[in-house]
Design a protein around this motif. Structure first.
Motif, short mmCIF file in Angstrom:
data_model
loop_
_atom_site.label_atom_id
_atom_site.label_comp_id
_atom_site.label_asym_id
_atom_site.label_seq_id
_atom_site.Cartn_x
_atom_site.Cartn_y
_atom_site.Cartn_z
N THR A 45 -14.73 94.23 -29.71
CA THR A 45 -14.19 94.89 -28.46
C THR A 45 -12.61 94.28 -28.22
OG1 THR A 45 -15.11 92.99 -27.02
CG2 THR A 45 -16.60 94.87 -27.52
N ARG A 46 -11.86 93.76 -28.72
CA ARG A 46 -10.73 93.33 -28.43
C ARG A 46 -9.88 94.39 -28.10
NH1 ARG A 46 -6.99 95.26 -31.90
NH2 ARG A 46 -7.64 95.52 -34.19
N PRO A 47 -8.61 94.07 -27.42
CA PRO A 47 -7.61 95.25 -27.10
C PRO A 47 -7.31 95.95 -28.31
CG PRO A 47 -7.32 93.32 -25.72
CD PRO A 47 -8.45 93.02 -26.79
N ALA A 48 -7.07 97.21 -28.37
CA ALA A 48 -6.74 97.92 -29.84
C ALA A 48 -5.38 98.51 -29.56
CB ALA A 48 -7.71 98.79 -30.01
N PHE A 49 -4.38 97.73 -28.99
CA PHE A 49 -3.21 98.51 -28.76
C PHE A 49 -2.45 98.75 -30.05
CE2 PHE A 49 -3.02 93.90 -28.43
CZ PHE A 49 -2.31 93.30 -29.38
N ASP A 50 -2.81 98.04 -31.28
CA ASP A 50 -2.38 98.48 -32.62
C ASP A 50 -2.72 99.78 -33.15
OD1 ASP A 50 -4.79 97.05 -32.64
OD2 ASP A 50 -4.24 96.04 -34.69
N MET A 51 -3.67 100.37 -32.41
CA MET A 51 -4.31 101.36 -32.99
C MET A 51 -3.96 102.40 -32.13
SD MET A 51 -8.22 100.18 -33.98
CE MET A 51 -8.38 101.56 -34.98
N LYS A 52 -2.98 102.32 -31.63
CA LYS A 52 -2.47 103.46 -30.60
C LYS A 52 -2.12 105.01 -31.19
CE LYS A 52 2.33 102.19 -30.03
NZ LYS A 52 2.77 100.85 -30.19
N ASP A 53 -1.71 105.01 -32.43
CA ASP A 53 -1.48 106.31 -33.26
C ASP A 53 -2.68 106.92 -33.49
OD1 ASP A 53 1.08 105.51 -33.22
OD2 ASP A 53 1.05 104.79 -35.29
N GLU A 54 -3.81 106.15 -33.83
CA GLU A 54 -5.20 106.91 -33.86
C GLU A 54 -5.97 106.95 -32.73
OE1 GLU A 54 -4.23 104.02 -35.23
OE2 GLU A 54 -4.37 104.24 -37.67
N HIS A 55 -5.78 106.24 -31.57
CA HIS A 55 -6.46 106.24 -30.32
C HIS A 55 -5.22 105.97 -29.38
CE1 HIS A 55 -10.26 106.51 -32.25
NE2 HIS A 55 -9.69 105.53 -33.15
N PRO A 56 -4.72 107.24 -28.87
CA PRO A 56 -3.75 106.88 -27.93
C PRO A 56 -4.05 106.18 -26.50
CG PRO A 56 -3.48 109.24 -28.52
CD PRO A 56 -4.65 108.16 -29.28
N GLU A 57 -5.24 106.48 -26.12
CA GLU A 57 -6.04 105.76 -25.08
C GLU A 57 -5.84 104.36 -25.02
OE1 GLU A 57 -9.59 106.51 -27.60
OE2 GLU A 57 -7.48 107.66 -27.13
N ALA A 58 -5.67 103.76 -26.31
CA ALA A 58 -5.75 102.23 -26.28
C ALA A 58 -4.24 101.74 -26.15
CB ALA A 58 -6.16 101.78 -27.60
N ALA A 59 -3.28 102.43 -26.02
CA ALA A 59 -1.95 101.72 -25.91
C ALA A 59 -1.58 101.09 -24.81
CB ALA A 59 -0.92 103.17 -25.86
N GLY A 60 -2.46 101.00 -23.71
CA GLY A 60 -2.12 100.05 -22.62
C GLY A 60 -2.98 98.74 -22.54
N GLU A 61 -3.89 98.57 -23.49
CA GLU A 61 -4.72 97.75 -23.74
C GLU A 61 -3.99 96.36 -23.72
OE1 GLU A 61 -7.90 98.38 -26.36
OE2 GLU A 61 -8.93 99.89 -25.31
N LEU A 62 -4.36 95.40 -23.29
CA LEU A 62 -3.63 94.00 -23.29
C LEU A 62 -4.63 92.96 -23.63
CD1 LEU A 62 -1.53 94.42 -20.25
CD2 LEU A 62 -0.76 94.81 -22.77
N ILE A 63 -4.14 91.83 -24.07
CA ILE A 63 -4.90 90.64 -24.65
C ILE A 63 -4.39 89.83 -23.31
CG2 ILE A 63 -5.09 88.58 -25.68
CD1 ILE A 63 -4.51 90.22 -28.46
N ASP A 64 -5.44 89.29 -22.66
CA ASP A 64 -5.23 88.52 -21.28
C ASP A 64 -6.57 87.84 -21.11
OD1 ASP A 64 -6.80 90.58 -20.02
OD2 ASP A 64 -5.17 91.48 -19.09
N ASN A 65 -6.67 87.20 -19.96
CA ASN A 65 -7.61 86.46 -19.29
C ASN A 65 -8.97 87.37 -19.13
OD1 ASN A 65 -6.45 84.17 -19.69
ND2 ASN A 65 -5.83 83.91 -17.60
N ASN A 66 -8.85 88.85 -19.10
CA ASN A 66 -9.84 89.46 -18.57
C ASN A 66 -10.49 90.45 -19.66
OD1 ASN A 66 -9.81 88.98 -15.88
ND2 ASN A 66 -7.73 90.09 -15.80
#
Length: 130
Positions: free
Chosen positions: A11-32
């Motif tokens: 369930t990690r943020p998948a910002f590195d997959m934004k080409d395949e899944h544009p909805e993941a572009a804003g996902e961040l790694i943080d305390n939440n």
């Protein structure tokens, strides 16, 4: 996938997959981010059906170890068919995936492990074990 299927996910943020899944572009790694729960809500594309041959405990190891091996070999290492790769700790979680991924992509694999794991690493596909 169907309701009731046994699944696993990373369930990690998948910002590195934004080409395949544009909805993941804003996902961040943080305390939440991250999870430790029996039930979680995740997008369907982040879920895979659990192989029947694995327990849920074993399936839970696949995303992290498998992704780490894949990224090390092909994303960061730029490994390609015909090359030779040395995989340290080839009998471990990440190493075991790395041996199999490398062989599947046509690389020559040299793996390291303890004497008691030589046959296991060979069974994963290593060409040589030291």
């Amino acid at each position: 996938l169907a309701v009731g299927d046994e699944v696993y996910s990373y369930t990690r943020p998948a910002f590195d997959m934004k080409d395949e899944h544009p909805e993941a572009a804003g996902e961040l790694i943080d305390n939440n981010t991250g999870s430790y729960a029996e039930y979680v809500v995740v997008p369907a594309w982040k879920v895979a059906k659990k192989p029947k041959s694995l327990t849920l405990t074993h399936a839970a190891c696949v995303p992290l170890a498998g992704l780490t091996a894949w990224q090390a070999l092909f994303v960061h290492g730029k490994a390609a068919a015909g090359q030779t790769v040395l995989i340290l700790a080839a009998s471990g979680g990440v190493g075991g995936f790395a041996v199999q991924f490398a062989k599947a992509k046509g690389l020559t694999v040299i793996g390291t492990c303890s004497a008691r794991n030589v046959d296991y690493v060979k069974s994963l596909g290593a060409d040589r074990v030291v």
